[in-house]
Design a protein around this motif. Structure first.
Motif, PDB file in Angstrom:
ATOM      1  N   ASN A  81       0.838  -1.192   0.000  1.00  9.90           N
ATOM      2  CA  ASN A  81       0.000   0.000   0.000  1.00  9.90           C
ATOM      3  C   ASN A  81       0.874   1.244   0.000  1.00  9.90           C
ATOM      4  OD1 ASN A  81       0.782   0.658   2.683  1.00  9.90           O
ATOM      5  ND2 ASN A  81      -0.799  -0.688   3.524  1.00  9.90           N
ATOM      6  N   LYS A  82       0.226   2.412  -0.159  1.00 15.17           N
ATOM      7  CA  LYS A  82       0.975   3.665  -0.289  1.00 15.17           C
ATOM      8  C   LYS A  82       1.671   4.079   1.001  1.00 15.17           C
ATOM      9  CE  LYS A  82      -3.125   6.474   0.701  1.00 15.17           C
ATOM     10  NZ  LYS A  82      -4.030   7.519   0.163  1.00 15.17           N
ATOM     11  N   HIS A  83       1.276   3.465   2.117  1.00 17.84           N
ATOM     12  CA  HIS A  83       1.876   3.803   3.399  1.00 17.84           C
ATOM     13  C   HIS A  83       3.141   2.997   3.684  1.00 17.84           C
ATOM     14  CE1 HIS A  83      -1.701   6.142   4.233  1.00 17.84           C
ATOM     15  NE2 HIS A  83      -2.452   5.076   4.031  1.00 17.84           N
ATOM     16  N   THR A  84       3.543   2.188   2.706  1.00 12.30           N
ATOM     17  CA  THR A  84       4.690   1.312   2.912  1.00 12.30           C
ATOM     18  C   THR A  84       5.812   1.635   1.941  1.00 12.30           C
ATOM     19  OG1 THR A  84       3.172  -0.449   3.585  1.00 12.30           O
ATOM     20  CG2 THR A  84       5.419  -1.087   3.080  1.00 12.30           C
ATOM     21  N   GLU A  85       7.017   1.806   2.475  1.00 12.48           N
ATOM     22  CA  GLU A  85       8.202   2.009   1.640  1.00 12.48           C
ATOM     23  C   GLU A  85       8.808   0.654   1.317  1.00 12.48           C
ATOM     24  OE1 GLU A  85      12.702   3.875   2.166  1.00 12.48           O
ATOM     25  OE2 GLU A  85      11.078   4.564   3.486  1.00 12.48           O
ATOM     26  N   ARG A  86       9.353   0.518   0.110  1.00 11.21           N
ATOM     27  CA  ARG A  86       9.971  -0.739  -0.312  1.00 11.21           C
ATOM     28  C   ARG A  86      11.477  -0.563  -0.471  1.00 11.21           C
ATOM     29  NH1 ARG A  86       5.031  -0.159  -2.289  1.00 11.21           N
ATOM     30  NH2 ARG A  86       3.627  -1.959  -2.538  1.00 11.21           N
ATOM     31  N   ILE A  87      12.231  -1.424   0.178  1.00 16.58           N
ATOM     32  CA  ILE A  87      13.691  -1.405   0.067  1.00 16.58           C
ATOM     33  C   ILE A  87      14.097  -2.653  -0.709  1.00 16.58           C
ATOM     34  CG2 ILE A  87      15.876  -1.378   1.323  1.00 16.58           C
ATOM     35  CD1 ILE A  87      14.267  -0.252   3.744  1.00 16.58           C
ATOM     36  N   PRO A  88      14.537  -2.536  -1.965  1.00 16.13           N
ATOM     37  CA  PRO A  88      14.869  -3.720  -2.771  1.00 16.13           C
ATOM     38  C   PRO A  88      15.985  -4.543  -2.140  1.00 16.13           C
ATOM     39  CG  PRO A  88      14.730  -1.748  -4.143  1.00 16.13           C
ATOM     40  CD  PRO A  88      14.723  -1.287  -2.716  1.00 16.13           C
ATOM     41  N   THR A  89      15.850  -5.859  -2.175  1.00 20.53           N
ATOM     42  CA  THR A  89      16.886  -6.746  -1.639  1.00 20.53           C
ATOM     43  C   THR A  89      17.670  -7.447  -2.739  1.00 20.53           C
ATOM     44  OG1 THR A  89      15.253  -8.534  -1.465  1.00 20.53           O
ATOM     45  CG2 THR A  89      15.613  -7.171   0.493  1.00 20.53           C
ATOM     46  N   THR A  90      17.214  -7.315  -3.999  1.00 16.58           N
ATOM     47  CA  THR A  90      17.935  -7.923  -5.114  1.00 16.58           C
ATOM     48  C   THR A  90      19.316  -7.275  -5.238  1.00 16.58           C
ATOM     49  OG1 THR A  90      15.857  -8.313  -6.275  1.00 16.58           O
ATOM     50  CG2 THR A  90      17.872  -8.446  -7.571  1.00 16.58           C
ATOM     51  N   ASN A  95      11.039  -9.945  -2.655  1.00 12.23           N
ATOM     52  CA  ASN A  95      12.343  -9.369  -3.028  1.00 12.23           C
ATOM     53  C   ASN A  95      12.510  -7.926  -2.570  1.00 12.23           C
ATOM     54  OD1 ASN A  95      13.225 -11.745  -4.377  1.00 12.23           O
ATOM     55  ND2 ASN A  95      12.007 -11.174  -6.167  1.00 12.23           N
ATOM     56  N   VAL A  96      11.801  -7.563  -1.515  1.00 14.29           N
ATOM     57  CA  VAL A  96      11.960  -6.236  -0.915  1.00 14.29           C
ATOM     58  C   VAL A  96      11.808  -6.372   0.597  1.00 14.29           C
ATOM     59  CG1 VAL A  96      11.052  -4.969  -2.910  1.00 14.29           C
ATOM     60  CG2 VAL A  96       9.502  -5.614  -1.052  1.00 14.29           C
ATOM     61  N   ILE A  97      12.317  -5.374   1.314  1.00 12.13           N
ATOM     62  CA  ILE A  97      12.007  -5.209   2.727  1.00 12.13           C
ATOM     63  C   ILE A  97      10.980  -4.093   2.818  1.00 12.13           C
ATOM     64  CG2 ILE A  97      12.888  -4.540   5.000  1.00 12.13           C
ATOM     65  CD1 ILE A  97      15.628  -5.593   4.148  1.00 12.13           C
ATOM     66  N   TYR A  98       9.849  -4.361   3.458  1.00 13.50           N
ATOM     67  CA  TYR A  98       8.825  -3.341   3.620  1.00 13.50           C
ATOM     68  C   TYR A  98       9.111  -2.530   4.879  1.00 13.50           C
ATOM     69  CZ  TYR A  98       6.185  -5.876   0.085  1.00 13.50           C
ATOM     70  OH  TYR A  98       5.797  -6.472  -1.078  1.00 13.50           O
ATOM     71  N   LYS A  99       8.877  -1.215   4.771  1.00 18.64           N
ATOM     72  CA  LYS A  99       9.101  -0.312   5.891  1.00 18.64           C
ATOM     73  C   LYS A  99       7.894   0.599   6.031  1.00 18.64           C
ATOM     74  CE  LYS A  99      12.253   3.409   7.355  1.00 18.64           C
ATOM     75  NZ  LYS A  99      13.474   4.168   6.985  1.00 18.64           N
ATOM     76  N   SER A 100       7.332   0.683   7.209  1.00 22.60           N
ATOM     77  CA  SER A 100       6.161   1.516   7.442  1.00 22.60           C
ATOM     78  C   SER A 100       6.545   2.994   7.380  1.00 22.60           C
ATOM     79  CB  SER A 100       5.550   1.189   8.804  1.00 22.60           C
ATOM     80  OG  SER A 100       4.550   2.121   9.144  1.00 22.60           O
ATOM     81  N   ARG A 101       5.805   3.767   6.614  1.00 21.90           N
ATOM     82  CA  ARG A 101       6.066   5.206   6.558  1.00 21.90           C
ATOM     83  C   ARG A 101       5.562   5.890   7.835  1.00 21.90           C
ATOM     84  NH1 ARG A 101       7.616   6.598   1.352  1.00 21.90           N
ATOM     85  NH2 ARG A 101       6.909   5.177  -0.311  1.00 21.90           N
TER      86      ARG A 101
END
Length: 313
Positions: free
Chosen positions: A2-11, A89-95
């Motif tokens: 969702n839009k409230h979540t930041e994605r940090i790629p792990t690839t 393939n990402v780490i999710y981070k709450s905004r």
């Protein structure tokens, strides 16, 4: 998700980089420990992991098997449910709560949901009996829902050599609010200001404290201040334990007199066994005297610190 979540790629991320990123927030595997529901890891251990300079690269055979079997568990889940799951393939981070991270095993295609894959030994089968899910894992799944905004989370477990089980955990807003509050307090009251949480009496805390304290410096002495009430309570607890242990042994001795030479005593509520057993022990004293070279060759020295409390006369 969702839009409230930041994605940090792990690839392309190295294992060391991934471990370093984990230190920046509370992950799903940390959540149960922070809430005091992980029998193998304490809040103190999580604090040390997040604030220490070293990255926690602790590994064990069970952890290795869990990673290696993750894909197998996911495939078994898809076979049984007909659902499709993919890697994120990402780490999710709450905004909204940037200290909350989610490194999820799988996402369910066509649903706002994810999948957590577990392995358990046959000795842990009772923890999954009658549809029960270990509390720490329930918290882990709700943590993932809190971070990703998912409506549900599935958990699948292979009980090695015995069974395969899966469950759907629906989103519980009240639980998630409480979880966010606990994690926020832990992060902002302990991790950010670097104020160590209180130990909780667990084996995890005991191991960490022993590691942090290190070896005692011979004859080093410091004044004792601020612990009189706690030490008084400790003495009361020791006396209570001794009384309860005596009471327990008294009951056992009455039962042994009743059983005599019987091996089993049973009714519709209890089953008691008093079986013969044989234990072989190495006579280290004789070995040291008669075969000193062999004794020295195989002797192992274990160092530890013995903790004693005695009242001052």
């Amino acid at each position: 998700m969702n839009k409230h979540t930041e994605r940090i790629p792990t690839t392309g991320m190295t294992h060391e980089e991934w471990l370093g990123e984990r230190k920046n927030g509370i992950g799903g595997s940390d959540a149960g420990a922070v809430c005091g529901l992980n029998p193998y890891r304490s809040p103190l251990a999580v604090y040390q992991d997040k604030t220490g300079t070293e990255t926690d690269d602790t590994d064990s055979e069970s952890m290795r098997q869990g990673r290696d079997l993750e894909d197998y568990v996911a495939r078994r889940f898809m076979e049984q449910t007909g659902k499709k799951a993919r890697r994120a393939n990402v780490i999710y981070k709450s905004r909204e709560h940037p200290f909350m991270y989610a490194n999820v095993d799988r996402l369910i295609i066509g649903e706002n949901a994810g999948l957590e894959c577990k392995t358990a030994s046959a000795y842990s089968a009772d923890k999954w009996k009658d549809g029960h899910i270990p509390e720490s894992y329930q918290i882990q799944c709700h943590h993932y829902m809190a971070v990703t905004g998912a409506d549900a989370w599935y958990i699948a477990v292979v009980i090695l050599g015995k069974d395969f089980l899966w469950h759907r955990i629906g989103r519980d807003e009240s639980l998630i609010r409480n979880l966010i509050s606990i994690e926020s307090d832990f992060w902002n009251s302990h991790v950010v200001p670097k104020i160590m949480p209180e130990p909780d009496g667990s084996e995890s805390s005991e191991r960490l404290i022993s590691k942090l304290a290190g070896k005692a410096i011979s004859e080093k002495e410091i004044p004792l201040s601020g612990f009189d009430e706690q030490l008084k309570r400790r003495m009361e607890i020791v006396e209570l334990i001794e009384r309860l242990d005596t009471e327990k042994k008294t009951i056992e001795q009455k039962l042994k007199l009743y059983m005599g030479d019987a091996e089993i005593a049973e009714n519709d509520r209890y089953r008691i066994t008093w079986k013969n057993s044989r234990t072989e022990r190495l006579d280290t004293k004789a070995l040291k005297q008669e075969q000193p070279e062999i004794y020295r060759k195989y002797a192992k020295t274990a160092e530890s610190r013995r903790f004693l409390v005695k009242p001052v006369a």
